[in-house]
Design a protein around this motif. Structure first.
Motif, PDB file in Angstrom:
ATOM      1  N   ASP A 285       2.955  -4.584  -3.068  1.00 47.89           N
ATOM      2  CA  ASP A 285       2.048  -3.617  -2.452  1.00 47.89           C
ATOM      3  C   ASP A 285       0.948  -3.135  -3.392  1.00 47.89           C
ATOM      4  O   ASP A 285      -0.206  -2.996  -2.989  1.00 47.89           O
TER       5      ASP A 285
ATOM      6  N   SER B 244      -2.936  -3.744  -2.804  1.00 46.69           N
ATOM      7  CA  SER B 244      -3.835  -2.604  -2.569  1.00 46.69           C
ATOM      8  C   SER B 244      -5.048  -2.668  -3.479  1.00 46.69           C
ATOM      9  O   SER B 244      -6.154  -2.276  -3.088  1.00 46.69           O
TER      10      SER B 244
ATOM     11  N   THR C 237       3.333   3.932   2.157  1.00 41.03           N
ATOM     12  CA  THR C 237       3.518   2.930   1.122  1.00 41.03           C
ATOM     13  C   THR C 237       2.375   2.966   0.106  1.00 41.03           C
ATOM     14  O   THR C 237       1.327   3.567   0.337  1.00 41.03           O
ATOM     15  N   THR C 238       2.609   2.295  -1.010  1.00 42.85           N
ATOM     16  CA  THR C 238       1.571   2.168  -2.031  1.00 42.85           C
ATOM     17  C   THR C 238       0.322   1.534  -1.445  1.00 42.85           C
ATOM     18  O   THR C 238      -0.802   1.999  -1.670  1.00 42.85           O
ATOM     19  N   TYR C 239       0.517   0.467  -0.680  1.00 47.22           N
ATOM     20  CA  TYR C 239      -0.635  -0.256  -0.118  1.00 47.22           C
ATOM     21  C   TYR C 239      -1.445   0.627   0.826  1.00 47.22           C
ATOM     22  O   TYR C 239      -2.667   0.759   0.671  1.00 47.22           O
ATOM     23  N   SER C 240      -0.786   1.243   1.792  1.00 44.75           N
ATOM     24  CA  SER C 240      -1.513   2.038   2.785  1.00 44.75           C
ATOM     25  C   SER C 240      -2.186   3.246   2.147  1.00 44.75           C
ATOM     26  O   SER C 240      -3.315   3.614   2.500  1.00 44.75           O
TER      27      SER C 240
END
Length: 221
Positions: A127, A131, A78-81
């Motif tokens: 996300d 982030s 994902t974008t966040y991770s």
């Protein structure tokens, strides 16, 4: 000064690279493809360490690399991770070697907030915004000398279509009326690059938070 710019093949990274080179800095561009510098996978500690060993000493890191809104990596992350892993890995691999960090954040950390001032609450939605907020927090705890830049939307002459999409209905000439009026102005890449180059030239000066919108860089703290 020896400066590393991550995301050097992207719109923001290229603008920062140009301004730093014009100012005479020794600039190393890091990107996934290596199109505008050195290929490095910021999700991989070993990849960063391998490249960093040939680039040291590093005086400043300008971290522009990020997975954009709603995107996922080729591996499905994902974008966040992905974005948080890149910040964490850079800090882990480089440690305290760079004296100065510049982190390209975004006004999306405010969510639906209409006022962007020192007292504006951070209320990220989605996300990408989460982030950026997490990246800010991580670097605040890791770097003694840090400039966080909360960017408004950025454009250049080659990407004016991206700006038009925000003002017109797709495929038509009908202008969208945004109500209430947006609380930001667009930022040209030339202005962005110049402002970041000036911060790099200023050097380490503690931790500061800035807004960059239009031609104006405003220090909030």
């Amino acid at each position: 000064m020896r400066v590393v710019v991550t995301g050097s093949s992207g719109l923001v990274g290229r603008a920062v690279m140009r301004a730093l080179v014009e100012d005479g800095h020794a600039v190393s561009g890091w990107s996934r493809t290596g199109a505008d510098g050195t290929a490095v996978d910021l999700r991989d500690n070993n990849s960063i360490a391998r490249v960093a060993s040939t680039a040291l000493p590093i005086d400043c890191v300008v971290h522009c690399a990020a997975l954009a809104h709603g995107q996922t990596s080729a591996e499905g992350e994902t974008t966040y991770s992905t974005n948080l892993a890149m910040v964490r890995n850079l800090c882990g691999a480089l440690g305290d070697k760079p004296r100065h960090w510049v982190f390209m954040s975004s006004i999306v950390v405010y969510g639906n907030c209409r006022e962007m001032t020192l007292d504006s609450p951070v209320s990220p939605i989605g996300d990408y915004a989460l982030s950026k907020t997490a990246g800010e927090d991580l670097l605040r705890s890791a770097a003694s000398h840090l400039d966080i830049i909360r960017l408004c939307p950025v454009y250049d002459e080659e990407h004016l279509e991206d700006v038009r999409k925000r003002a017109f209905l797709p495929g038509t000439g009908l202008r969208i009326k945004v109500v209430p009026n947006p609380a930001f102005t667009f930022c040209r890449t030339e202005s962005l690059g110049r402002q970041i180059a000036d911060l790099v030239a200023r050097g380490p000066a503690g931790q500061h938070l800035h807004h960059l919108q239009g031609e104006q860089l405003t220090q909030l703290e």
